[in-house]
Motif scaffolding. Structure first.
Motif, PDB file in Angstrom:
ATOM      1  N   GLU A  85       1.015  -1.127   0.105  1.00 50.15           N
ATOM      2  CA  GLU A  85       0.201  -0.054  -0.044  1.00 50.15           C
ATOM      3  C   GLU A  85       0.716   1.095  -0.037  1.00 50.15           C
ATOM      4  N   ALA A  86       0.465   2.329  -1.003  1.00 53.13           N
ATOM      5  CA  ALA A  86       1.380   3.397  -0.911  1.00 53.13           C
ATOM      6  C   ALA A  86       0.762   4.587  -0.218  1.00 53.13           C
ATOM      7  N   ASP A  87       0.773   3.959   1.199  1.00 52.41           N
ATOM      8  CA  ASP A  87       0.321   5.052   2.290  1.00 52.41           C
ATOM      9  C   ASP A  87       1.279   6.352   2.598  1.00 52.41           C
ATOM     10  N   PHE A  88       2.214   6.337   1.882  1.00 49.35           N
ATOM     11  CA  PHE A  88       3.168   7.548   1.748  1.00 49.35           C
ATOM     12  C   PHE A  88       2.571   8.784   0.958  1.00 49.35           C
ATOM     13  N   SER A 137       4.469   9.587 -10.597  1.00 48.41           N
ATOM     14  CA  SER A 137       5.508   8.356 -10.696  1.00 48.41           C
ATOM     15  C   SER A 137       5.128   7.224  -9.929  1.00 48.41           C
ATOM     16  N   THR A 138       4.290   7.342  -8.691  1.00 46.43           N
ATOM     17  CA  THR A 138       4.025   6.089  -8.193  1.00 46.43           C
ATOM     18  C   THR A 138       2.915   5.516  -9.085  1.00 46.43           C
ATOM     19  N   TRP A 139       1.971   6.084  -9.421  1.00 45.05           N
ATOM     20  CA  TRP A 139       0.947   5.759 -10.286  1.00 45.05           C
ATOM     21  C   TRP A 139       1.271   5.190 -11.622  1.00 45.05           C
ATOM     22  N   ARG A 140       2.431   5.561 -12.280  1.00 43.15           N
ATOM     23  CA  ARG A 140       2.884   5.248 -13.391  1.00 43.15           C
ATOM     24  C   ARG A 140       3.713   3.621 -13.298  1.00 43.15           C
ATOM     25  N   ASN A 141       4.377   3.914 -12.227  1.00 40.67           N
ATOM     26  CA  ASN A 141       5.236   2.491 -11.937  1.00 40.67           C
ATOM     27  C   ASN A 141       4.147   1.355 -11.674  1.00 40.67           C
ATOM     28  N   PHE A 142       3.364   1.680 -10.864  1.00 46.67           N
ATOM     29  CA  PHE A 142       2.226   0.761 -10.416  1.00 46.67           C
ATOM     30  C   PHE A 142       1.603   0.339 -11.584  1.00 46.67           C
ATOM     31  N   CYS A 143       1.159   1.026 -12.505  1.00 48.23           N
ATOM     32  CA  CYS A 143       0.544   0.651 -13.769  1.00 48.23           C
ATOM     33  C   CYS A 143       1.364  -0.353 -14.514  1.00 48.23           C
ATOM     34  N   ASP A 144       2.779   0.153 -14.690  1.00 44.43           N
ATOM     35  CA  ASP A 144       3.612  -0.613 -15.493  1.00 44.43           C
ATOM     36  C   ASP A 144       3.961  -2.137 -14.863  1.00 44.43           C
ATOM     37  N   SER A 145       3.815  -2.036 -13.533  1.00 44.68           N
ATOM     38  CA  SER A 145       3.978  -3.311 -12.743  1.00 44.68           C
ATOM     39  C   SER A 145       2.837  -4.233 -12.818  1.00 44.68           C
ATOM     40  N   ILE A 146       1.697  -3.904 -12.712  1.00 46.02           N
ATOM     41  CA  ILE A 146       0.645  -4.649 -12.962  1.00 46.02           C
ATOM     42  C   ILE A 146       0.327  -5.218 -14.408  1.00 46.02           C
ATOM     43  N   ASP A 147       0.700  -4.495 -15.309  1.00 47.62           N
ATOM     44  CA  ASP A 147       0.711  -4.817 -16.719  1.00 47.62           C
ATOM     45  C   ASP A 147       1.790  -5.770 -17.011  1.00 47.62           C
ATOM     46  N   ALA A 148       3.072  -5.791 -16.321  1.00 50.32           N
ATOM     47  CA  ALA A 148       4.206  -6.610 -16.488  1.00 50.32           C
ATOM     48  C   ALA A 148       3.668  -7.930 -15.931  1.00 50.32           C
ATOM     49  N   LEU A 149       3.218  -8.002 -14.952  1.00 52.19           N
ATOM     50  CA  LEU A 149       2.413  -9.331 -14.340  1.00 52.19           C
ATOM     51  C   LEU A 149       1.262  -9.974 -15.343  1.00 52.19           C
ATOM     52  N   LEU A 150       0.536  -9.408 -16.034  1.00 53.54           N
ATOM     53  CA  LEU A 150      -0.439  -9.599 -16.866  1.00 53.54           C
ATOM     54  C   LEU A 150       0.531 -10.133 -18.147  1.00 53.54           C
ATOM     55  N   GLN A 151       1.571  -9.439 -18.472  1.00 49.57           N
ATOM     56  CA  GLN A 151       2.385  -9.949 -19.559  1.00 49.57           C
ATOM     57  C   GLN A 151       2.718 -11.551 -19.358  1.00 49.57           C
ATOM     58  N   ASP A 152       2.989 -11.812 -18.109  1.00 51.59           N
ATOM     59  CA  ASP A 152       3.632 -12.911 -17.598  1.00 51.59           C
ATOM     60  C   ASP A 152       2.691 -13.941 -18.027  1.00 51.59           C
ATOM     61  N   HIS A 153       1.298 -13.798 -17.793  1.00 48.74           N
ATOM     62  CA  HIS A 153       0.226 -14.469 -17.997  1.00 48.74           C
ATOM     63  C   HIS A 153      -0.484 -14.581 -19.148  1.00 48.74           C
ATOM     64  N   GLY A 154       0.117 -13.866 -20.126  1.00 46.16           N
ATOM     65  CA  GLY A 154      -0.428 -13.597 -21.361  1.00 46.16           C
ATOM     66  C   GLY A 154      -1.527 -12.686 -22.036  1.00 46.16           C
ATOM     67  N   TYR A 155      -1.283 -11.697 -21.605  1.00 49.56           N
ATOM     68  CA  TYR A 155      -1.882 -10.314 -21.717  1.00 49.56           C
ATOM     69  C   TYR A 155      -1.016  -9.011 -21.891  1.00 49.56           C
ATOM     70  N   THR A 186      -4.273  -0.194  -2.436  1.00 48.27           N
ATOM     71  CA  THR A 186      -3.747  -1.087  -3.596  1.00 48.27           C
ATOM     72  C   THR A 186      -4.930  -1.474  -4.703  1.00 48.27           C
ATOM     73  N   LEU A 187      -5.924  -2.298  -3.960  1.00 46.58           N
ATOM     74  CA  LEU A 187      -7.301  -2.580  -4.994  1.00 46.58           C
ATOM     75  C   LEU A 187      -7.753  -1.597  -5.667  1.00 46.58           C
ATOM     76  N   LEU A 188      -7.944  -0.248  -4.893  1.00 47.29           N
ATOM     77  CA  LEU A 188      -8.645   0.743  -5.619  1.00 47.29           C
ATOM     78  C   LEU A 188      -7.550   1.147  -6.789  1.00 47.29           C
ATOM     79  N   PHE A 189      -6.334   1.219  -6.686  1.00 46.88           N
ATOM     80  CA  PHE A 189      -5.505   1.330  -7.792  1.00 46.88           C
ATOM     81  C   PHE A 189      -5.579   0.356  -8.961  1.00 46.88           C
ATOM     82  N   LEU A 190      -5.927  -0.828  -8.592  1.00 49.73           N
ATOM     83  CA  LEU A 190      -5.943  -1.843  -9.454  1.00 49.73           C
ATOM     84  C   LEU A 190      -7.103  -1.822 -10.328  1.00 49.73           C
ATOM     85  N   VAL A 191      -8.291  -1.380  -9.712  1.00 49.18           N
ATOM     86  CA  VAL A 191      -9.625  -1.437 -10.024  1.00 49.18           C
ATOM     87  C   VAL A 191      -9.552  -0.072 -11.131  1.00 49.18           C
TER      88      VAL A 191
END
Length: 259
Positions: A85-88, A137-155, A186-191
């Motif tokens: 959680e990005a509570d900072f 920067s936090t938002w963009r790094n987060f988006c890149d990270s979830i997209d990288a995980l989805l790339q691992d799973h074929g998206y 984190t969940l709200l960022f993901l959604v």
């Protein structure tokens, strides 16, 4: 009208499901007794889902929430720092500090703010109090990270949609059932990212109960293209089956209104 051939093709398309799980109720970074009961209640819910992969925030409360499920299903949760959680990311409201996802709805939905927030994908990053380099920067790094995980799973992310590609992760398929054990923020960022919604409207409009499950389907209506679709938000039916009540932990100083 769709042809029989196209209908068959659509019926055979495979679907990945993401289960976004908030950690159980806690005291600081440890699950309390209620949190452990919530974590144990998740086991049957995740077993019924046919869970194949589990990822967790580094936080103790998230890893402990994942433990009963992963132990029961023989899974090893993979820790991902970006699920923390990005509570900072804090903002000032009425003379006190709040986490960014506790932005007051009346401020977010003022005519001036609402017009700017909805003016394109990054419009919200130009609206006070979200218009800081740290938030961007936090938002963009987060988006890149979830997209990288989805790339691992074929998206593979392509604008606002995902291309269905060969998974990079050994053993991954397009029928995976993936749990991410993390936090309300984190969940709200993901959604927001997955559904292409302005984050401030998600922050001020949704809340995920401790141990709740939000289900996202990587839906394929067209060949080779997947679009995330929410099938359920903050589901706590597993608590009802276990005779438990959801706890409004994380509602800030409004917590007592819910107890």
């Amino acid at each position: 009208m769709a042809t029989q051939q196209s209908l068959v093709a659509k019926s055979e398309r495979r679907v990945t499901l993401l289960y976004l799980v908030r950690h159980g109720d806690k005291d600081k970074d440890a699950l309390n007794e209620e949190g452990w009961r919530e974590a144990r209640a998740l086991v049957d819910r995740m077993r019924d889902a046919g869970l194949t992969h589990a990822y967790s925030s580094p936080a103790n409360r998230a890893q402990c929430t994942a433990k009963p499920t992963c132990d029961a299903l023989g899974l090893t949760p993979q820790v991902r720092p970006w699920l923390m959680e990005a509570d900072f990311l804090q903002i000032q409201q009425e003379g006190r500090k709040y986490c960014i996802w506790d932005a007051f709805g009346e401020n977010v939905r003022s005519p001036e703010s609402l017009a700017a927030i909805t003016a394109g994908p990054d419009g919200w990053l130009r609206v006070p109090p979200f218009n800081t380099p740290e938030v961007a920067s936090t938002w963009r790094n987060f988006c890149d990270s979830i997209d990288a995980l989805l790339q691992d799973h074929g998206y593979s992310r392509d604008g606002a949609v995902y291309r269905v590609v060969q998974p990079r992760l050994a053993g991954a398929t397009h029928t995976d059932r993936i749990a991410l054990f993390c936090h309300n923020g984190t969940l709200l960022f993901l959604v927001a990212h997955l559904l292409q919604l302005p984050p401030p409207l998600v922050f001020s409009g949704f809340f995920c109960w401790p141990s709740s499950v939000t289900t996202i389907c990587m839906e394929q209506q067209s060949d080779g293209i997947a679009v995330p679709r929410c099938l359920g938000l903050a589901d706590v039916s597993h608590l009802s089956r276990a005779g438990l009540q959801p706890v409004p932990r994380g509602m800030g100083h409004h917590f007592q209104q819910w107890v």
